[in-house]
Design a protein around this motif. Structure first.
Motif, PDB file in Angstrom:
ATOM      1  N   VAL A   1       0.849  -1.187   0.000  1.00 29.93           N
ATOM      2  CA  VAL A   1       0.000   0.000   0.000  1.00 29.93           C
ATOM      3  C   VAL A   1       0.887   1.239   0.000  1.00 29.93           C
ATOM      4  CG1 VAL A   1      -1.714   1.332   1.274  1.00 29.93           C
ATOM      5  CG2 VAL A   1      -1.894  -1.149   1.198  1.00 29.93           C
ATOM      6  N   GLN A   2       0.550   2.185  -0.857  1.00 30.89           N
ATOM      7  CA  GLN A   2       1.306   3.438  -0.909  1.00 30.89           C
ATOM      8  C   GLN A   2       0.359   4.621  -1.018  1.00 30.89           C
ATOM      9  OE1 GLN A   2       4.005   3.019  -4.255  1.00 30.89           O
ATOM     10  NE2 GLN A   2       5.673   2.484  -2.888  1.00 30.89           N
ATOM     11  N   LEU A   3       0.783   5.739  -0.455  1.00 30.39           N
ATOM     12  CA  LEU A   3       0.072   6.993  -0.624  1.00 30.39           C
ATOM     13  C   LEU A   3       0.979   7.952  -1.379  1.00 30.39           C
ATOM     14  CD1 LEU A   3      -1.623   7.669   2.838  1.00 30.39           C
ATOM     15  CD2 LEU A   3      -2.521   6.459   0.870  1.00 30.39           C
ATOM     16  N   GLN A   4       0.481   8.486  -2.471  1.00 26.72           N
ATOM     17  CA  GLN A   4       1.266   9.395  -3.291  1.00 26.72           C
ATOM     18  C   GLN A   4       0.617  10.768  -3.262  1.00 26.72           C
ATOM     19  OE1 GLN A   4       4.251   8.712  -5.025  1.00 26.72           O
ATOM     20  NE2 GLN A   4       4.230  10.942  -5.220  1.00 26.72           N
ATOM     21  N   ALA A   5       1.344  11.723  -2.700  1.00 23.93           N
ATOM     22  CA  ALA A   5       0.826  13.089  -2.594  1.00 23.93           C
ATOM     23  C   ALA A   5       1.390  13.956  -3.709  1.00 23.93           C
ATOM     24  CB  ALA A   5       1.190  13.687  -1.244  1.00 23.93           C
ATOM     25  N   SER A   6       0.617  14.950  -4.093  1.00 21.77           N
ATOM     26  CA  SER A   6       1.058  15.874  -5.123  1.00 21.77           C
ATOM     27  C   SER A   6       0.391  17.229  -4.910  1.00 21.77           C
ATOM     28  CB  SER A   6       0.721  15.340  -6.519  1.00 21.77           C
ATOM     29  OG  SER A   6      -0.677  15.170  -6.668  1.00 21.77           O
ATOM     30  N   GLY A   7       0.961  18.256  -5.531  1.00 23.92           N
ATOM     31  CA  GLY A   7       0.323  19.560  -5.528  1.00 23.92           C
ATOM     32  C   GLY A   7       1.028  20.625  -4.718  1.00 23.92           C
ATOM     33  N   GLY A   8       2.086  20.287  -4.036  1.00 22.55           N
ATOM     34  CA  GLY A   8       2.796  21.297  -3.266  1.00 22.55           C
ATOM     35  C   GLY A   8       3.576  22.235  -4.166  1.00 22.55           C
ATOM     36  N   GLY A   9       4.155  23.255  -3.573  1.00 23.80           N
ATOM     37  CA  GLY A   9       4.953  24.192  -4.339  1.00 23.80           C
ATOM     38  C   GLY A   9       5.003  25.547  -3.690  1.00 23.80           C
ATOM     39  N   LEU A  10       5.434  26.525  -4.473  1.00 22.75           N
ATOM     40  CA  LEU A  10       5.564  27.897  -4.003  1.00 22.75           C
ATOM     41  C   LEU A  10       4.361  28.712  -4.466  1.00 22.75           C
ATOM     42  CD1 LEU A  10       7.286  30.197  -2.745  1.00 22.75           C
ATOM     43  CD2 LEU A  10       8.327  30.470  -5.004  1.00 22.75           C
ATOM     44  N   VAL A  11       3.712  29.369  -3.532  1.00 22.94           N
ATOM     45  CA  VAL A  11       2.569  30.215  -3.862  1.00 22.94           C
ATOM     46  C   VAL A  11       2.697  31.547  -3.142  1.00 22.94           C
ATOM     47  CG1 VAL A  11       1.003  28.301  -4.289  1.00 22.94           C
ATOM     48  CG2 VAL A  11       1.156  29.263  -2.007  1.00 22.94           C
ATOM     49  N   GLN A  12       2.071  32.556  -3.691  1.00 23.20           N
ATOM     50  CA  GLN A  12       2.067  33.869  -3.055  1.00 23.20           C
ATOM     51  C   GLN A  12       0.963  33.955  -2.009  1.00 23.20           C
ATOM     52  OE1 GLN A  12       1.696  36.545  -6.441  1.00 23.20           O
ATOM     53  NE2 GLN A  12       3.892  36.974  -6.367  1.00 23.20           N
ATOM     54  N   ALA A  13       1.193  34.748  -1.008  1.00 17.93           N
ATOM     55  CA  ALA A  13       0.175  34.946   0.022  1.00 17.93           C
ATOM     56  C   ALA A  13      -1.124  35.426  -0.610  1.00 17.93           C
ATOM     57  CB  ALA A  13       0.670  35.957   1.044  1.00 17.93           C
ATOM     58  N   GLY A  14      -2.208  34.889  -0.090  1.00 16.26           N
ATOM     59  CA  GLY A  14      -3.521  35.240  -0.599  1.00 16.26           C
ATOM     60  C   GLY A  14      -4.040  34.320  -1.683  1.00 16.26           C
ATOM     61  N   ARG A  15      -3.141  33.502  -2.255  1.00 16.99           N
ATOM     62  CA  ARG A  15      -3.548  32.596  -3.317  1.00 16.99           C
ATOM     63  C   ARG A  15      -4.021  31.267  -2.743  1.00 16.99           C
ATOM     64  NH1 ARG A  15      -1.469  34.649  -8.175  1.00 16.99           N
ATOM     65  NH2 ARG A  15      -2.855  33.146  -9.179  1.00 16.99           N
ATOM     66  N   SER A  16      -4.382  30.360  -3.650  1.00 14.08           N
ATOM     67  CA  SER A  16      -4.918  29.057  -3.254  1.00 14.08           C
ATOM     68  C   SER A  16      -4.003  27.941  -3.709  1.00 14.08           C
ATOM     69  CB  SER A  16      -6.312  28.864  -3.848  1.00 14.08           C
ATOM     70  OG  SER A  16      -7.199  29.865  -3.401  1.00 14.08           O
ATOM     71  N   LEU A  17      -4.216  26.780  -3.109  1.00 13.61           N
ATOM     72  CA  LEU A  17      -3.445  25.601  -3.463  1.00 13.61           C
ATOM     73  C   LEU A  17      -4.323  24.377  -3.295  1.00 13.61           C
ATOM     74  CD1 LEU A  17      -0.429  25.030  -4.262  1.00 13.61           C
ATOM     75  CD2 LEU A  17      -0.117  24.301  -1.895  1.00 13.61           C
ATOM     76  N   ARG A  18      -4.096  23.418  -4.158  1.00 15.45           N
ATOM     77  CA  ARG A  18      -4.830  22.157  -4.060  1.00 15.45           C
ATOM     78  C   ARG A  18      -3.826  21.025  -3.924  1.00 15.45           C
ATOM     79  NH1 ARG A  18      -9.739  20.539  -7.962  1.00 15.45           N
ATOM     80  NH2 ARG A  18     -10.573  22.285  -6.778  1.00 15.45           N
ATOM     81  N   LEU A  19      -4.004  20.243  -2.887  1.00 16.46           N
ATOM     82  CA  LEU A  19      -3.180  19.067  -2.654  1.00 16.46           C
ATOM     83  C   LEU A  19      -4.006  17.816  -2.902  1.00 16.46           C
ATOM     84  CD1 LEU A  19      -1.461  20.130   0.694  1.00 16.46           C
ATOM     85  CD2 LEU A  19      -0.616  20.446  -1.623  1.00 16.46           C
TER      86      LEU A  19
END
Length: 123
Positions: A1-19
């Motif tokens: 069993v494995q969990l693979q995460a994605s979606g991290g990175g550099l974002v500016q304050a006030g913006r959104s991110l999806r993981l």
């Protein structure tokens, strides 16, 4: 069993991110899924979790600006975070609780963690 995460990175304050996080392997059931985070010098803490029935739970700092969703058929969990601030900078880890799997005829129920994805919020 494995969990693979994605979606991290550099974002500016006030913006959104999806993981996103996907579980793979010989899985037949998963209880809760969700996300923790760990900032430098701090302990790992819950961001949000969601049950297999779709009931979500959020940490106080995430409430109102985050949405966690889950696709049981695809065994994925997604965290949308809005209005990010520099204090949200951390490594984000996905988890899957009480994962039922069968490998070589052996049934087990365990907790699994993803590898962590770094989110950096610049001011």
């Amino acid at each position: 069993v494995q969990l693979q995460a994605s979606g991290g990175g550099l974002v500016q304050a006030g913006r959104s991110l999806r993981l996103s996080c996907a579980a793979s392997g010989s899985i037949f059931s998963i209880d809760d899924m969700g996300w923790y985070r760990q900032a430098p010098g701090k302990e790992r803490g819950l961001v949000a979790s969601i049950t297999s029935a779709g009931f979500a739970n959020y940490a106080d700092f995430a409430q109102g600006r985050s949405t966690i969703t889950r696709d049981n058929a695809k065994r994925t969990v997604t965290l949308q975070m809005n209005s990010l601030q520099p204090e949200d900078t951390a490594v984000y880890y996905c988890f899957a609780d009480n994962v039922g799997s069968q490998i070589h005829g052996v049934v087990s129920f365990k907790e699994y963690w993803g590898q962590g994805t770094l989110v950096t919020v610049s001011s």
